[in-house]
Enzyme design. Structure first.
Site, PDB file in Angstrom:
ATOM      1  N   ARG A   7       2.115   5.329   4.694  1.00 15.89           N
ATOM      2  CA  ARG A   7       3.210   4.541   4.113  1.00 15.89           C
ATOM      3  C   ARG A   7       4.294   4.272   5.156  1.00 15.89           C
ATOM      4  NH1 ARG A   7       5.039   8.039  -0.462  1.00 15.89           N
ATOM      5  NH2 ARG A   7       6.434   6.373  -1.086  1.00 15.89           N
ATOM      6  N   ARG A  46       4.480  12.781  -6.808  1.00 14.85           N
ATOM      7  CA  ARG A  46       3.807  11.483  -6.800  1.00 14.85           C
ATOM      8  C   ARG A  46       2.515  11.585  -5.996  1.00 14.85           C
ATOM      9  NH1 ARG A  46       8.058   6.754  -5.374  1.00 14.85           N
ATOM     10  NH2 ARG A  46       6.246   6.071  -4.206  1.00 14.85           N
ATOM     11  N   ARG A  52       9.860  15.980  -2.757  1.00 14.22           N
ATOM     12  CA  ARG A  52      10.255  15.148  -3.903  1.00 14.22           C
ATOM     13  C   ARG A  52       9.402  15.480  -5.124  1.00 14.22           C
ATOM     14  NH1 ARG A  52      10.772   8.770  -3.329  1.00 14.22           N
ATOM     15  NH2 ARG A  52       8.581   8.772  -2.735  1.00 14.22           N
ATOM     16  N   LYS A  80      16.187   5.410  -1.959  1.00 13.76           N
ATOM     17  CA  LYS A  80      16.510   4.152  -2.634  1.00 13.76           C
ATOM     18  C   LYS A  80      16.641   4.363  -4.134  1.00 13.76           C
ATOM     19  CE  LYS A  80      12.875   1.891  -0.944  1.00 13.76           C
ATOM     20  NZ  LYS A  80      12.222   2.866  -0.052  1.00 13.76           N
TER      21      LYS A  80
HETATM   22  P1  AMP Z   1       7.795   2.835  -4.113  1.00 11.56           P
HETATM   23  O1  AMP Z   1       7.971   3.563  -5.393  1.00 11.56           O
HETATM   24  O2  AMP Z   1       8.784   1.729  -3.928  1.00 11.56           O
HETATM   25  O3  AMP Z   1       7.703   3.754  -2.923  1.00 11.56           O
HETATM   26  O4  AMP Z   1       6.360   2.108  -4.200  1.00 11.56           O
HETATM   27  C1  AMP Z   1       5.156   2.850  -4.351  1.00 11.56           C
HETATM   28  C2  AMP Z   1       3.965   1.986  -3.939  1.00 11.56           C
HETATM   29  O5  AMP Z   1       3.904   0.822  -4.773  1.00 11.56           O
HETATM   30  C3  AMP Z   1       4.017   1.444  -2.520  1.00 11.56           C
HETATM   31  O6  AMP Z   1       3.537   2.365  -1.567  1.00 11.56           O
HETATM   32  C4  AMP Z   1       3.134   0.207  -2.645  1.00 11.56           C
HETATM   33  O7  AMP Z   1       1.762   0.550  -2.689  1.00 11.56           O
HETATM   34  C5  AMP Z   1       3.509  -0.320  -4.009  1.00 11.56           C
HETATM   35  N1  AMP Z   1       4.668  -1.251  -3.939  1.00 11.56           N
HETATM   36  C6  AMP Z   1       5.920  -1.069  -4.460  1.00 11.56           C
HETATM   37  N2  AMP Z   1       6.721  -2.114  -4.199  1.00 11.56           N
HETATM   38  C7  AMP Z   1       5.961  -2.990  -3.472  1.00 11.56           C
HETATM   39  C8  AMP Z   1       6.214  -4.242  -2.891  1.00 11.56           C
HETATM   40  N3  AMP Z   1       7.421  -4.835  -2.969  1.00 11.56           N
HETATM   41  N4  AMP Z   1       5.191  -4.861  -2.232  1.00 11.56           N
HETATM   42  C9  AMP Z   1       3.968  -4.299  -2.138  1.00 11.56           C
HETATM   43  N5  AMP Z   1       3.665  -3.111  -2.656  1.00 11.56           N
HETATM   44  C10 AMP Z   1       4.643  -2.446  -3.326  1.00 11.56           C
END
Ligand code: AMP
Length: 216
Positions: A172, A161, A128, A14
């Site tokens: 996740r 990360r 990554r 994404k």
């Molecule tokens: P991402 O970078 O989008 O993979 O997000 C990393 C982490 O941030 C996720 O595993 C969640 O813990 C939190 N997070 C990001 N976006 C959301 C969302 N829309 N709702 C809830 N938690 C989020």
């Protein structure tokens, strides 16, 4: 004036494809995960509260995320449109977004569902690396930095990360299956969903998305 959501499991790409689309259409990319990581780095109360959830691979509570993203959308320059990456991730978030956009007389154009199987995801996430300074995303196999562990764009040392560690990855993906997958049907019912095979070449996926937007 595309208003786009990128939906898909962690590791579907994404962030990478989102930034290409944002450059192409000159629209802001609003990433809830990036915003949380910036808050964490700046040690804000929101960042500190979110940390436990993020480290555990769980979702941050809807109330916190909705307030955060509403604020980001309000502040962004959305005259050309916008792209949401990683939000919404629950039905409650999607409904809150509908209300927000309705209030602004805006409609979404497309929700791109980036489809990938779990084994591909696990491999991608393990490879990554990200730049903690400028946010550039690399993959040791498919998009390695020119110099090992150094960001091409800004020269900072790349990191993995925290939540890309194998134990957290599994959680996740489970959380995605339970809480985020229902959004596929939510947007399909609204006739907004476009499915993209996220295992093909990145350029190919971006051109499929552009075609679907009807804006070349
Ligand atoms: P991402 O970078 O989008 O993979 O997000 C990393 C982490 O941030 C996720 O595993 C969640 O813990 C939190 N997070 C990001 N976006 C959301 C969302 N829309 N709702 C809830 N938690 C989020």
């Amino acid at each position: 004036m595309p208003r786009i959501i990128l939906l898909g499991p962690p590791g579907a790409g994404k962030g990478t494809k989102g930034s290409l689309l944002c450059d192409k259409y000159d629209i802001p990319g609003i990433s809830s995960g990036d915003a949380l990581r910036s808050n964490l780095e700046a040690r804000t109360p929101l960042g500190l509260e979110a940390k436990g959830y993020m480290d555990a691979g769980e979702l941050v509570p809807d109330s916190l995320i909705i307030a955060l993203v509403e604020d980001l959308i309000e502040k962004a320059d959305t005259k050309n449109g916008f792209l949401l990456d990683g939000f919404p991730r629950t039905i409650e978030q999607a409904e809150a977004l509908d209300v927000l956009l309705f209030g602004k007389s805006l409609e979404l154009d497309k929700v791109f569902y980036l489809r990938v199987t779990a084994d591909v995801l696990i491999d991608r996430l393990a490879k990554r690396r990200i730049c903690p300074k400028c946010g550039e995303i690399y993959n040791l196999q498919s998009k390695p930095p020119k110099e090992a562990d150094i960001c091409d764009a800004c020269g900072s040392a790349l990191i993995m990360r925290d939540d890309d560690k194998p134990e957290t990855i599994k959680k996740r993906i489970e959380v995605y299956d339970e809480q985020t997958k229902p959004l596929i049907e939510y947007y399909a019912k609204q006739d907004m969903l476009v499915e993209i095979d996220a295992t093909t070449e990145i350029d190919e996926q971006v051109s499929q998305m552009s075609d679907a937007l009807g804006e070349g």
